[in-house]
Design an enzyme around this catalytic site. Structure first.
Site, PDB file in Angstrom:
ATOM      1  CB  VAL A  59       3.804  56.716  24.642  1.00 49.98           C
ATOM      2  CG1 VAL A  59       4.771  56.498  25.655  1.00 49.98           C
ATOM      3  CG2 VAL A  59       3.646  57.999  24.276  1.00 49.98           C
ATOM      4  CG  LEU A  60       2.858  50.025  23.806  1.00 53.80           C
ATOM      5  CD1 LEU A  60       3.603  49.691  25.248  1.00 53.80           C
ATOM      6  CD2 LEU A  60       1.549  49.407  23.728  1.00 53.80           C
TER       7      LEU A  60
ATOM      8  CE1 TYR B  43       2.915  44.898  25.822  1.00 50.18           C
ATOM      9  CE2 TYR B  43       0.930  43.967  26.341  1.00 50.18           C
ATOM     10  CZ  TYR B  43       1.783  44.822  26.624  1.00 50.18           C
ATOM     11  OH  TYR B  43       1.887  45.858  27.618  1.00 50.18           O
TER      12      TYR B  43
ATOM     13  CG  PHE C 186       6.901  38.700  35.591  1.00 50.90           C
ATOM     14  CD1 PHE C 186       7.123  39.623  34.639  1.00 50.90           C
ATOM     15  CD2 PHE C 186       6.410  37.357  35.225  1.00 50.90           C
ATOM     16  CE1 PHE C 186       7.163  39.331  33.276  1.00 50.90           C
ATOM     17  CE2 PHE C 186       6.625  36.991  33.747  1.00 50.90           C
ATOM     18  CZ  PHE C 186       6.681  38.072  32.991  1.00 50.90           C
TER      19      PHE C 186
END
Length: 417
Positions: free
Chosen positions: A101-102, A131, A417
């Site tokens: 999914v990621l 990441y 953010f």
């Protein structure tokens, strides 16, 4: 971003629709522990999110993955403001782990960023180990500290006494505070030019996040009638048998010059009934670290902050300047965005740069992750070489590139953010 959904393994990946926001956002909140956010916080993020840049992965009617991007402009060495996708709100439901999914969301997202012509993607990571495989490198670091102000004094530069301080209601002085922030943006790589609406993030003050501290307080620094800095903070009163031992929790501080900055720090150190100043997410080279009488009693810690991904290697490297002349050929490996793979010649100095594909022999070999780490000037290429992550083919090329890539001012992301 295409509107039609992409299917795999019985799942559908598609652009977020407005009527799906609540389900999508509830999926994100659950992935981060499931504690509901304050209504004003939820409303704020709903107003800032770009639906056409947000993705959801669906298993039937159930949302099982989320991600989005904010359209940012990021300061790079040399002061240019470069389009960057601020990757945000990434989650995968616990029921759908290890099903790609990621990876599928990251694939679709970076393809979209490239289609939009943005050379950079950036994010802050709740789990930093995730990441790197998508080409993100840690490009900025941040300092946190717990300063024992009962035993640590602060020396201040000349002119500090000329700065006038006054309390203000944070929400009432947003315009002047944002004007100070806007003047600071070009001075430090990693800072983000705030679009309308983002000023509200800095004064978001839900009671659930105060942890027993006061509502947000704001102090303005003024000189000659002009606002030259500000600090936002909370005060947490505490007492024991020996008397008061309250803490000041710094939320943010911005100033236009060293004297204004020092005046605000001196205020924080001297607030009555407190003996600790707690700070998070400050620049690694901030002046107060050289003004305190005892750095050991400040409990300084450093951790990763902004993760940087070069989506277009040539455009990204051309967008910044280099503090000393560089002429180097990079052999770039980028398995996730193969359009970046190959040899690139970078030629640049303090006035500008060009970066184009070449057939010349490589001077340095590295992955796009290392380029992202070094891009904002805060991570040393020589250190990455010593770690085995950059290979030098031409003697001297690593030192040349490392000095050229460095920034005189440490890069810093001022808010998440």
């Amino acid at each position: 971003m295409a509107n039609q959904g992409a299917h795999h393994d019985g799942l559908e990946l598609r652009t977020l629709r407005r009527d799906e926001w609540d389900i999508w956002y509830d999926t994100l909140v659950r992935a981060f522990g499931g504690v509901p956010e304050a209504a004003e916080e939820r409303e704020l993020w709903n107003s800032l999110i770009s639906y056409d840049r947000s993705l959801g992965t669906w298993d039937g009617d159930a949302c099982v993955g989320t991600t989005g991007t904010f359209p940012f402009r990021l300061t790079v060495p040399g002061g240019a403001s470069v389009p960057a996708a601020g990757v945000t709100m990434v989650s995968v439901a616990a029921t759908h782990r290890r099903r790609g999914v990621l990876t599928s969301m990251m694939r679709r997202q970076l393809d979209d960023v490239r289609d939009r012509g943005w050379p950079l993607a950036v994010l802050t990571a709740s789990e930093p180990a995730i990441y790197g495989r998508f080409g993100y490198g840690v490009g900025t670091y941040q300092v946190s500290a717990e300063i024992d102000t009962s035993r640590v004094t602060l020396s201040v530069p000349p002119g500090t006494d000329d700065v006038r301080l006054r309390y203000a209601v944070a929400a009432d002085v947003l315009d002047v505070c944002e004007a100070v922030y806007a003047r600071r943006v070009a001075a430090r790589p990693g800072m983000v030019a705030r679009l309308p609406g983002w000023e509200r993030v800095g004064v978001l003050d839900p009671e659930s996040e105060r942890e027993g501290a006061s509502p947000l307080q704001c102090v303005l620094a003024e000189r000659g009638g002009e606002v030259v800095g500000w600090a936002r903070f909370r005060v947490k009163p505490e007492w024991d048998a020996g008397g008061p031992r309250g803490a000041v929790h710094l939320r943010d501080l911005q100033a236009l010059d060293p004297a204004a900055e020092a005046a605000l720090w001196r205020l924080l150190f001297g607030i009555d009934l407190t003996s600790t100043v707690r700070v998070w997410s400050r620049p690694v080279d901030e002046a107060w670290q050289h003004q305190v009488s005892d750095l050991r009693r400040c409990a300084v810690r450093v951790k990763d902050s902004l993760h940087v991904r070069l989506v277009d290697v040539g455009a990204a490297l051309e967008a910044r300047t280099y503090q000393t002349p560089v002429d180097v050929v990079f052999e770039v490996e980028d398995a996730f965005c193969p359009w970046n793979s190959g040899r690139w010649r970078l030629s640049g100095d303090s006035k500008g740069a060009s970066c184009a594909r070449t057939r010349d022999q490589a001077d340095l070999a590295l992955s796009v992750r290392e380029l992202g780490a070094a891009y904002l000037g805060g991570v040393n290429l020589v250190a990455l070489g010593a770690a085995g992550r950059v290979r030098e083919a031409r003697t001297g090329a690593l030192a040349e590139a490392s000095v050229g890539f460095a920034s005189a001012v440490a890069p810093w992301l001022p808010h998440g953010f």
